[in-house]
Design a protein around this motif. Structure first.
Motif, PDB file in Angstrom:
ATOM      1  N   LEU A  32      31.666 -39.003 -23.119  1.00  0.00           N
ATOM      2  CA  LEU A  32      31.482 -37.863 -24.010  1.00  0.00           C
ATOM      3  C   LEU A  32      30.113 -37.265 -23.756  1.00  0.00           C
ATOM      4  CD1 LEU A  32      32.296 -36.100 -26.507  1.00  0.00           C
ATOM      5  CD2 LEU A  32      31.178 -37.850 -27.924  1.00  0.00           C
ATOM      6  N   ASP A  33      30.071 -35.938 -23.622  1.00  0.00           N
ATOM      7  CA  ASP A  33      28.801 -35.236 -23.452  1.00  0.00           C
ATOM      8  C   ASP A  33      28.773 -34.084 -24.455  1.00  0.00           C
ATOM      9  OD1 ASP A  33      26.471 -34.842 -21.148  1.00  0.00           O
ATOM     10  OD2 ASP A  33      27.022 -32.991 -22.174  1.00  0.00           O
ATOM     11  N   VAL A  34      27.728 -34.054 -25.277  1.00  0.00           N
ATOM     12  CA  VAL A  34      27.590 -33.024 -26.304  1.00  0.00           C
ATOM     13  C   VAL A  34      26.211 -32.395 -26.171  1.00  0.00           C
ATOM     14  CG1 VAL A  34      27.620 -32.515 -28.778  1.00  0.00           C
ATOM     15  CG2 VAL A  34      29.114 -34.298 -27.858  1.00  0.00           C
ATOM     16  N   ALA A  35      26.135 -31.078 -26.303  1.00  0.00           N
ATOM     17  CA  ALA A  35      24.854 -30.375 -26.233  1.00  0.00           C
ATOM     18  C   ALA A  35      24.828 -29.257 -27.261  1.00  0.00           C
ATOM     19  CB  ALA A  35      24.629 -29.806 -24.829  1.00  0.00           C
ATOM     20  N   ALA A  36      23.654 -29.049 -27.857  1.00  0.00           N
ATOM     21  CA  ALA A  36      23.408 -27.912 -28.747  1.00  0.00           C
ATOM     22  C   ALA A  36      22.218 -27.148 -28.196  1.00  0.00           C
ATOM     23  CB  ALA A  36      23.138 -28.388 -30.168  1.00  0.00           C
ATOM     24  N   PHE A  37      22.299 -25.815 -28.189  1.00  0.00           N
ATOM     25  CA  PHE A  37      21.230 -25.040 -27.564  1.00  0.00           C
ATOM     26  C   PHE A  37      20.904 -23.798 -28.394  1.00  0.00           C
ATOM     27  CE2 PHE A  37      25.257 -23.534 -25.835  1.00  0.00           C
ATOM     28  CZ  PHE A  37      25.153 -22.156 -25.974  1.00  0.00           C
ATOM     29  N   TYR A  38      19.675 -23.343 -28.199  1.00  0.00           N
ATOM     30  CA  TYR A  38      19.201 -22.087 -28.771  1.00  0.00           C
ATOM     31  C   TYR A  38      18.445 -21.363 -27.667  1.00  0.00           C
ATOM     32  CZ  TYR A  38      16.500 -18.758 -31.541  1.00  0.00           C
ATOM     33  OH  TYR A  38      15.941 -17.618 -32.041  1.00  0.00           O
ATOM     34  N   ILE A  39      18.794 -20.110 -27.395  1.00  0.00           N
ATOM     35  CA  ILE A  39      18.180 -19.349 -26.317  1.00  0.00           C
ATOM     36  C   ILE A  39      17.591 -18.060 -26.894  1.00  0.00           C
ATOM     37  CG2 ILE A  39      18.540 -18.148 -24.127  1.00  0.00           C
ATOM     38  CD1 ILE A  39      20.831 -20.041 -23.547  1.00  0.00           C
ATOM     39  N   ASP A  40      16.306 -17.880 -26.684  1.00  0.00           N
ATOM     40  CA  ASP A  40      15.595 -16.668 -27.096  1.00  0.00           C
ATOM     41  C   ASP A  40      15.355 -15.843 -25.839  1.00  0.00           C
ATOM     42  OD1 ASP A  40      14.079 -14.749 -28.305  1.00  0.00           O
ATOM     43  OD2 ASP A  40      12.266 -15.967 -28.442  1.00  0.00           O
ATOM     44  N   CYS A  41      16.065 -14.721 -25.713  1.00  0.00           N
ATOM     45  CA  CYS A  41      16.034 -13.922 -24.496  1.00  0.00           C
ATOM     46  C   CYS A  41      15.260 -12.626 -24.732  1.00  0.00           C
ATOM     47  CB  CYS A  41      17.466 -13.614 -24.037  1.00  0.00           C
ATOM     48  SG  CYS A  41      17.567 -12.737 -22.477  1.00  0.00           S
ATOM     49  N   ARG A  42      14.347 -12.320 -23.817  1.00  0.00           N
ATOM     50  CA  ARG A  42      13.531 -11.108 -23.905  1.00  0.00           C
ATOM     51  C   ARG A  42      13.840 -10.183 -22.721  1.00  0.00           C
ATOM     52  NH1 ARG A  42       9.282 -12.426 -27.488  1.00  0.00           N
ATOM     53  NH2 ARG A  42      10.079 -14.167 -28.756  1.00  0.00           N
ATOM     54  N   ASP A  43      13.736  -8.873 -22.963  1.00  0.00           N
ATOM     55  CA  ASP A  43      14.020  -7.867 -21.930  1.00  0.00           C
ATOM     56  C   ASP A  43      15.398  -8.096 -21.321  1.00  0.00           C
ATOM     57  OD1 ASP A  43      11.561  -6.534 -22.182  1.00  0.00           O
ATOM     58  OD2 ASP A  43      10.579  -8.040 -20.944  1.00  0.00           O
ATOM     59  N   ARG A  44      16.385  -8.274 -22.176  1.00  0.00           N
ATOM     60  CA  ARG A  44      17.743  -8.572 -21.747  1.00  0.00           C
ATOM     61  C   ARG A  44      18.285  -7.465 -20.852  1.00  0.00           C
ATOM     62  NH1 ARG A  44      22.200 -11.705 -23.500  1.00  0.00           N
ATOM     63  NH2 ARG A  44      23.887 -11.260 -22.039  1.00  0.00           N
ATOM     64  N   GLN A  45      18.782  -7.831 -19.673  1.00  0.00           N
ATOM     65  CA  GLN A  45      19.417  -6.877 -18.760  1.00  0.00           C
ATOM     66  C   GLN A  45      20.853  -6.659 -19.217  1.00  0.00           C
ATOM     67  OE1 GLN A  45      19.007  -8.491 -14.842  1.00  0.00           O
ATOM     68  NE2 GLN A  45      16.767  -8.435 -14.887  1.00  0.00           N
ATOM     69  N   LEU A  46      21.161  -5.408 -19.530  1.00  0.00           N
ATOM     70  CA  LEU A  46      22.465  -5.098 -20.097  1.00  0.00           C
ATOM     71  C   LEU A  46      23.055  -3.886 -19.390  1.00  0.00           C
ATOM     72  CD1 LEU A  46      24.379  -5.935 -22.483  1.00  0.00           C
ATOM     73  CD2 LEU A  46      23.353  -4.041 -23.744  1.00  0.00           C
ATOM     74  N   THR A  47      24.340  -3.949 -19.080  1.00  0.00           N
ATOM     75  CA  THR A  47      25.038  -2.827 -18.463  1.00  0.00           C
ATOM     76  C   THR A  47      25.520  -1.872 -19.549  1.00  0.00           C
ATOM     77  OG1 THR A  47      25.798  -4.300 -16.728  1.00  0.00           O
ATOM     78  CG2 THR A  47      26.899  -2.187 -16.913  1.00  0.00           C
ATOM     79  N   THR A  48      25.136  -0.606 -19.427  1.00  0.00           N
ATOM     80  CA  THR A  48      25.588   0.399 -20.381  1.00  0.00           C
ATOM     81  C   THR A  48      26.199   1.573 -19.619  1.00  0.00           C
ATOM     82  OG1 THR A  48      23.431   1.508 -20.404  1.00  0.00           O
ATOM     83  CG2 THR A  48      23.805  -0.218 -22.044  1.00  0.00           C
ATOM     84  N   PHE A  49      26.987   2.363 -20.334  1.00  0.00           N
ATOM     85  CA  PHE A  49      27.638   3.537 -19.761  1.00  0.00           C
ATOM     86  C   PHE A  49      26.994   4.775 -20.367  1.00  0.00           C
ATOM     87  CE2 PHE A  49      30.716   0.098 -19.889  1.00  0.00           C
ATOM     88  CZ  PHE A  49      31.088   0.026 -18.559  1.00  0.00           C
ATOM     89  N   PRO A  50      26.429   5.672 -19.564  1.00  0.00           N
ATOM     90  CA  PRO A  50      25.776   6.862 -20.108  1.00  0.00           C
ATOM     91  C   PRO A  50      26.749   7.722 -20.894  1.00  0.00           C
ATOM     92  CG  PRO A  50      25.244   6.555 -17.786  1.00  0.00           C
ATOM     93  CD  PRO A  50      26.348   5.600 -18.111  1.00  0.00           C
ATOM     94  N   ASN A  51      26.210   8.395 -21.875  1.00  0.00           N
ATOM     95  CA  ASN A  51      27.036   9.297 -22.677  1.00  0.00           C
ATOM     96  C   ASN A  51      27.355  10.569 -21.900  1.00  0.00           C
ATOM     97  OD1 ASN A  51      27.215   7.790 -25.118  1.00  0.00           O
ATOM     98  ND2 ASN A  51      25.058   8.262 -25.484  1.00  0.00           N
ATOM     99  N   GLY A  52      28.417  11.253 -22.314  1.00  0.00           N
ATOM    100  CA  GLY A  52      28.741  12.559 -21.760  1.00  0.00           C
ATOM    101  C   GLY A  52      29.544  12.476 -20.492  1.00  0.00           C
ATOM    102  N   THR A  53      29.208  13.345 -19.541  1.00  0.00           N
ATOM    103  CA  THR A  53      30.042  13.539 -18.356  1.00  0.00           C
ATOM    104  C   THR A  53      29.520  12.790 -17.142  1.00  0.00           C
ATOM    105  OG1 THR A  53      28.794  15.538 -17.798  1.00  0.00           O
ATOM    106  CG2 THR A  53      30.787  15.788 -19.155  1.00  0.00           C
ATOM    107  N   THR A  54      28.583  11.883 -17.312  1.00  0.00           N
ATOM    108  CA  THR A  54      28.063  11.142 -16.175  1.00  0.00           C
ATOM    109  C   THR A  54      29.072  10.101 -15.724  1.00  0.00           C
ATOM    110  OG1 THR A  54      26.918   9.669 -17.700  1.00  0.00           O
ATOM    111  CG2 THR A  54      25.657  11.506 -16.793  1.00  0.00           C
ATOM    112  N   THR A  55      28.850   9.581 -14.497  1.00  0.00           N
ATOM    113  CA  THR A  55      29.900   8.794 -13.849  1.00  0.00           C
ATOM    114  C   THR A  55      29.542   7.341 -13.622  1.00  0.00           C
ATOM    115  OG1 THR A  55      29.052   9.381 -11.665  1.00  0.00           O
ATOM    116  CG2 THR A  55      30.690  10.842 -12.627  1.00  0.00           C
TER     117      THR A  55
END
Length: 778
Positions: free
Chosen positions: A588-611
């Protein structure tokens, strides 16, 4: 008869390692500058020869080194340092696992879904990850650190072990391992000599064929050569033309050479050449529920990975050098709007070369109570890319002409032609270097570990964006041409980024050896890091907006801001416990974790007619979760395996300029993951070549809920799929009848937005097949 005195041991080691590093780097640079591949291959071969020749004048010995494994070289006991999953050859064969994606299904809090092609092999682990650019999980295959995430997804037969270390591994492994590390090891020709054959057939026109030869022509030299092919006709049809779109053909060849000239030396060279061709993409328009688009889509990839590993062990000191060369040549062509209307298409054609070099020293002292490890790592990579976006009739009409004509109906515009190209070309060289150290001190049942890594990286992007087109300004009153405006845009520039990171790690563990079981408790604090970079897919949007700005509409994009993004860092706090019985009946292997992430890299989609898609740094995020893995053998021949992960990954501070998303779930990160399997084996005839045992197995894989956007308005609820199989196994092979997704569960694996249209990719339905494996020992 002449005699040449051998170099002293320490000097020979230093000479070998120095020559290997110099030749590998010179060879890589020459190759990148256009020197023929044959000459590069000669240089790599010379590197092998130099490493081997200095050890060839040794006395005979029957002691041979174990298989070389970078993870094992760097970590003496995984249970003391990280939450880990280790899958052996039998487990992988039972689940038909031949790729990193297959491994991910069996690991808690690791999610690598189907995204339409082998290029988009996105990975999410413990709430960390991104759809494009830098990965959160590192991957090594036979000591090759795979540098490009777009080359993560390929089939590898004859896997003997797959290891996944969860949580930041950046102190020892550096960039892009903030979520963990996956290491895949293939079979050694020293452990098996003979022929291995694979044949598989399934519905949807799916099949796999493979053949490998393992030979040992000399006591200290062995090799393997293999070829593999996978084909699939696809299961989703494009309603526009009635054709199957998710077809695939994948072919690879592998060569592995191992030389053990004496008991304290081993040299391994592993190379893999692969060719992938795919259709695509099965994206269903959310508004209509249909897959229907008019333009051609496909993905093509050719890749080469080659690595030379030299290991020297003397008393309590181990020296290791790993040199790798990687090449990828791919082309992704898309109907970027994924509708039946001719809006626009995208092509992204790239060629990338990369060379890596790592030198590792590992030792122990004071009756092995103190262990240390130190290393240096360096890489150079360079890619060129051609990424044109072709605007077509509907795209010109709806995205450009209609906007202009709405603002000025008295002088509407009419484009010269019904298609034009927004061109983008890039060259991006980059290099990095790192120094690291880790110390480990054990006393009684306690073990204390501390490590630090200094990591530096520099990348440059040379870009050239251009278009040449024009339009007529019409006089609405007369219907004639008022004037003609030509558009000629030609923009070039260079962007640079530098990253410096200090990556510490501290851990303490306590091990108790009981009469029936071994217990271990660990507490770990570590820092993880993902490199920054440039989002080249955004250049077509920048150019489009510049063009529309010349016409009085559109937004003004700052190239530096929308194209570049910064590194992502995470601080991980983890508490773990594992127990394993002495008789192997349970663990049996059990783990508990807490991660504090800064400057998170996130994929977003521009608004409007951009592609395109934008990679942006999204402030702060937080991940909180638990993981559990259980292996149980309650009675003889019955085994149960469960791997469960729960992760709550949320935004803590994120404002995209339009709205705040604090408290919302991070997209693409499932809250729950589950793998469970039960297997019972009937003993038949222990000495029979074909019918030694008959095993039946039932399994389930589950994940969800998965939110697809920052607003959390679109999501995939929790889903589960059922699998089953019957395996007849003998000494010379096995026959397996299997089924995946028996209940034909419908669920989505991907979310995509283009010009404000939302799309989902549906997962495959029921799959039925049979797999035959044959092993003929020589």
């Amino acid at each position: 008869m002449s005699y040449t005195a051998p170099l002293p041991g320490a000097l020979r080691v230093l000479t070998t390692f120095s020559l290997q590093v110099v030749i590998a780097r010179v060879g890589g640079m020459l190759y990148l500058c256009g020197v023929k591949k044959a000459f590069f291959g000669f240089l790599m071969s010379l590197t092998v020869a130099l490493g081997c020749a200095q050890a060839a004048d040794s006395v005979p010995s029957s002691v041979l080194l174990d298989e070389v494994d970078v993870v094992a070289i760097k970590q003496s006991d995984r249970r003391l340092s990280a939450a880990s999953t280790v899958l052996d050859a039998k487990s992988l064969e039972r689940e038909q696992v031949v790729s990193a994606r297959g491994v991910s299904d069996m690991v808690p809090n690791l999610f690598m879904p189907e995204y339409g092609s082998r290029m988009t092999s996105s990975i999410y682990v413990r709430g960390l990850g991104a759809r494009i650019d830098q990965p959160a999980l590192g991957l090594t295959i036979d000591n090759v650190p795979v540098m490009c995430k777009d080359n993560y997804d390929f089939d590898i037969p004859d896997i003997v072990r797959a290891e996944v270390l969860r949580g930041p591994q950046s102190t020892l492994y550096g960039r892009n391992t903030m979520g963990g590390l996956m290491n895949i090891t293939t079979m050694s020709p020293f452990n098996f000599q003979g022929v291995r054959l694979l044949a598989e057939g399934a519905n949807h026109g799916s099949y796999r064929l493979g053949a490998s030869y393992y030979g040992k022509p000399a006591e200290r030299f062995a090799f393997m050569a293999g070829i593999y092919h996978h084909g699939d006709d696809g299961s989703f049809r494009n309603a526009y033309n009635g054709r199957l779109i998710d077809w695939e053909r994948f072919t690879s060849g592998r060569l592995k050479l191992e030389w053990r000239p004496r008991h304290d030396w081993t040299l391994t060279n592993a190379a893999m050449l692969s060719f992938s061709r795919q259709g695509g993409y099965p994206y269903r328009y959310l508004a209509t529920g249909q897959i229907s688009y008019n333009d051609t889509c496909f993905y093509r990839r050719n890749s080469l990975l080659d690595a030379l590993t030299i290991v020297h062990r003397r008393n309590s000191l181990t020296l290791t050098a790993v040199t790798s060369y990687q090449y990828i040549d791919d082309n992704m062509t898309l109907d970027q709007d994924f509708t039946p209307e001719p809006y626009f298409t995208l092509t992204q054609a790239r060629k990338e070369h990369a060379v890596t070099q790592e030198i590792i020293a590992k030792g122990s002292a004071a009756a092995h109570s103190y262990r240390w490890l130190a290393g240096a790592f360096g890489f150079y990579r360079r890619y060129t890319m051609d990424a044109p976006v072709t605007f077509k009739d509907t795209g010109i009409s709806q995205l450009i002409e209609s906007h202009v004509n709405e603002l000025n109906p008295y002088y509407p515009i009419a484009w010269d032609t019904r298609s034009f190209v927004l061109g983008s070309r890039f060259t991006s060289p980059g290099w990095g270097a790192a120094l690291y150290h880790e110390s480990n001190y054990a006393t009684g049942g306690w073990t204390f570990t501390g490590g630090l890594r200094l990591d530096y990286e520099h990348i440059r992007l040379n870009y050239h964006s251009f278009t040449s087109t024009g339009y007529n300004v019409m006089d609405a009153a007369t219907g004639g041409v008022y004037r003609h405006d030509a558009i000629n845009i030609d923009r070039s520039g260079t962007l640079n980024k530098h990253f410096v990171q200090l990556l510490p790690k501290l851990s303490v563990s306590y091990r108790h050896t009981g009469q029936r079981a071994l217990h271990n408790v660990r507490l770990t604090w570590s820092k993880g890091y993902k490199a920054g970079g440039f989002n080249t897919q955004m250049f077509s949007d920048v150019l489009q907006q510049h063009l529309m700005g010349m016409m009085g509409i559109g937004a003004s994009y700052d190239v530096d801001r929308v194209v570049g993004y910064d590194p992502e860092v995470a601080w991980n706090y983890e508490l773990g416990y594992n127990v394993a019985s002495r008789n192997g009946r349970y663990s049996l292997d059990v783990a508990a974790f807490y991660i504090d992430c800064r400057d998170r890299q996130l994929t977003t989609f521009p608004n409007g007619t951009t592609t395109g898609r934008v990679m942006t740094n999204a402030g702060k995020t937080r991940s909180l979760g638990i993981e559990a893995q259980l292996h149980l053998e309650p009675v003889e021949r019955l085994s149960l395996d469960v791997a469960y992960g729960w992760c709550r990954a949320t935004f803590v501070d994120y404002d995209n300029g339009i709205a705040r998303f604090d408290g919302n779930r991070i997209p693409y990160c499932p809250e729950h993951t589950l793998y469970a399997a039960a297997r019972y084996a009937f003993a038949l005839n222990a000495n029979d070549n074909w019918c030694r045992s008959l095993a039946i197995e039932a399994s389930t894989r589950a994940a969800g809920r998965v939110y697809w956007n920052e607003q959390n308005t679109v999501s995939q609820p929790f889903y589960a799929t059922l699998g089953a199989q019957i395996t007849l196994e003998g000494r010379r092979g096995s026959l397996q009848l299997w089924a995946r997704n028996l209940t034909d569960t419908r669920y989505s694996t991907f979310y995509f937005v283009s010009i404000s249209h939302e799309f989902l990719q549906q997962a495959r339905g029921r799959e039925l097949g049979a797999t035959l494996r044959l092993n003929f020992e020589l």
